[in-house]
Design a protein around this motif. Sequence first.
Motif, mmCIF file in Angstrom:
data_model
loop_
_atom_site.group_PDB
_atom_site.id
_atom_site.type_symbol
_atom_site.label_atom_id
_atom_site.label_comp_id
_atom_site.label_asym_id
_atom_site.label_seq_id
_atom_site.Cartn_x
_atom_site.Cartn_y
_atom_site.Cartn_z
ATOM 1 N N ARG A 154 0.829 -1.207 0.000
ATOM 2 C CA ARG A 154 0.000 0.000 0.000
ATOM 3 C C ARG A 154 0.866 1.261 0.000
ATOM 4 N N VAL A 155 1.963 1.221 0.744
ATOM 5 C CA VAL A 155 2.837 2.393 0.813
ATOM 6 C C VAL A 155 3.552 2.639 -0.514
ATOM 7 N N TYR A 156 4.085 1.569 -1.099
ATOM 8 C CA TYR A 156 4.893 1.705 -2.306
ATOM 9 C C TYR A 156 4.076 1.624 -3.594
ATOM 10 N N GLY A 157 2.829 1.211 -3.487
ATOM 11 C CA GLY A 157 2.027 1.066 -4.693
ATOM 12 C C GLY A 157 2.359 -0.176 -5.494
ATOM 13 N N TRP A 158 2.859 -1.207 -4.828
ATOM 14 C CA TRP A 158 3.175 -2.450 -5.519
ATOM 15 C C TRP A 158 1.892 -3.154 -5.956
ATOM 16 N N ASP A 159 2.000 -3.913 -7.070
ATOM 17 C CA ASP A 159 0.888 -4.740 -7.525
ATOM 18 C C ASP A 159 1.440 -6.029 -8.111
ATOM 19 N N ASP A 160 0.593 -6.777 -8.815
ATOM 20 C CA ASP A 160 1.009 -8.084 -9.339
ATOM 21 C C ASP A 160 2.140 -7.984 -10.360
ATOM 22 N N SER A 161 2.327 -6.805 -10.927
ATOM 23 C CA SER A 161 3.386 -6.648 -11.938
ATOM 24 C C SER A 161 4.720 -6.226 -11.333
ATOM 25 N N THR A 162 4.769 -5.964 -10.024
ATOM 26 C CA THR A 162 5.995 -5.504 -9.380
ATOM 27 C C THR A 162 7.011 -6.639 -9.273
ATOM 28 N N PRO A 163 8.238 -6.453 -9.738
ATOM 29 C CA PRO A 163 9.241 -7.516 -9.659
ATOM 30 C C PRO A 163 9.667 -7.780 -8.218
ATOM 31 N N ALA A 164 10.009 -9.023 -7.929
ATOM 32 C CA ALA A 164 10.405 -9.397 -6.574
ATOM 33 C C ALA A 164 11.711 -8.733 -6.150
ATOM 34 N N SER A 165 12.455 -8.192 -7.092
ATOM 35 C CA SER A 165 13.721 -7.537 -6.753
ATOM 36 C C SER A 165 13.527 -6.314 -5.865
ATOM 37 N N VAL A 166 12.275 -5.831 -5.733
ATOM 38 C CA VAL A 166 12.053 -4.668 -4.866
ATOM 39 C C VAL A 166 12.426 -4.989 -3.422
ATOM 40 N N PHE A 167 12.328 -6.268 -3.031
ATOM 41 C CA PHE A 167 12.672 -6.620 -1.662
ATOM 42 C C PHE A 167 14.179 -6.528 -1.435
ATOM 43 N N THR A 168 14.953 -6.884 -2.453
ATOM 44 C CA THR A 168 16.401 -6.717 -2.358
ATOM 45 C C THR A 168 16.762 -5.248 -2.230
ATOM 46 N N ASP A 169 16.121 -4.425 -3.060
ATOM 47 C CA ASP A 169 16.384 -2.983 -3.011
ATOM 48 C C ASP A 169 16.002 -2.408 -1.655
ATOM 49 N N LEU A 170 14.859 -2.833 -1.131
ATOM 50 C CA LEU A 170 14.419 -2.329 0.162
ATOM 51 C C LEU A 170 15.368 -2.752 1.273
ATOM 52 N N GLY A 171 15.809 -4.014 1.228
ATOM 53 C CA GLY A 171 16.762 -4.485 2.228
ATOM 54 C C GLY A 171 18.059 -3.696 2.197
#
Length: 349
Positions: A154-171
Motif C-alpha cells: 500500500r505504501v509503495y504502490g506495488w501490484d502483481d506486476s511488481t518484480p520481486a527484486s524490490v525486496f532486495t532494493d528495500l533491504g
Amino acid sequence: MLTSITQWHDRLNAGTTDDEEPRVRQFGLRPVVHGQGWGQSAPTPEVWAWQQPDGRPSATPTSGDVRVGFTARRFHLGHVGLARSVAQTLPEDGRVLLFGGPDTDQGAVRLFEHMLTWFGAPDCSVEVVPDDDDALRRTQREALAVLHVGKLARVYGWDDSTPASVFTDLGTMLGAFLHAPSRADRRDVVFVDAKQAAHSVALARAGRALGLPTPTLLYRRLFPSLRLPTGRGSVKDPASTIFLDDAPADVRRKVRSAVTGGRDHVDDQRARGGDPVQCPLFASVELLRPADEAQATLVACQSGDLLCGECKALHVEAVARSVVDLGTPSLRAGGRRPATAGAGSGDRP
C-alpha cells in the motif's frame, strides 16, 4: 530581485517543496524554509526538507555520522553537490559511512575523500561498508523479517506486476539506514531524494521493531540538467551534466551549450535581467566557483548587466579548471580549497 546566494537556495527549495507537495503531505516531510526548519540553521542549503521517521525529538539532528549510498563509478556534478552537503553537515568528530558494493572502487573512495577536503570538511574517518559485510547482511535480513508485504504494498504502490527484486532494493536501503548506529546520544543523518520518501515508513517500522535508532533523513535537491529547462542531470544522458573525468574541451563545450535562464530577446534581458533560479549554468558556477564570484554573477545576471553568452565566456575556463582540480586528487596533495570557495551560502565562509 535576489540579493544573496542564500536567497537563491531558498527560492529553489521553495520550488522543490511545491513540486513535491503530495509527498510532503503523504509522508510528513518537514520543509526547510529560509534556512530554518528544525530550530537551527540548515546544515547545508541544498536540503529542502527533513524527516525523523521514528518521531523522536532531536535537538542536534546532525550530530552523528553521515551515511552515503556509494555506487558511483563516474562522478558528475550531482555527486559533487552531495560531497559539499556531506562536508557542510559533518561534525568535527563524525564519520562518513559509504555503503557500496563488494567491488567498491578504492579510487572512487579516494576521489570522494578529496571532494570532501576540497569543500572544507573537518578531518574525519571515511569508512566503506561493502554490501557483502556479514553484519550488514544480518541487519538487512532482520529488518525485512519484521515488515509485512500487505502494508508495504500500500505504501509503495506495488501490484502483481511488481518484480520481486524490490525486496532486495528495500533491504539494501534499510541496511544503510539502520546498520551500526552512532552512540545513543547522537543521531546519524542520511541524504536522500524525494523519490525515496516511501522508505521512511518501512524504516520507522523496522527501527521500532528492532529497537534501533533511525537516522534523520535530509532531502536534497537534485542537480539540474544542463541541456533541458527541466529535469535532472543524469549519467544516462552524458550531455546533461559535467563529469569529473570529462576532458577540458568537453567541459567547455557543455558550458557553452548549456541552457540558461535568459530572456528571448537581448533588449528584454538588458531591461529585466535573467533568472538564475531557472539557470543550470548558474547552478554550476555556484557549486564550483568561490562564493564571491557566484554572488557577483547573481547580481549582474538579474540586473541585465551580464547576458547569457557573456556569462558563459566569463566562466567557461574557470569552471573547466575547477573540474580538473576536483577530479585530480594528486593536484591538491590533500590541500583544502580556499575558504571562500564553494560555500553554497552567502552567509557561510
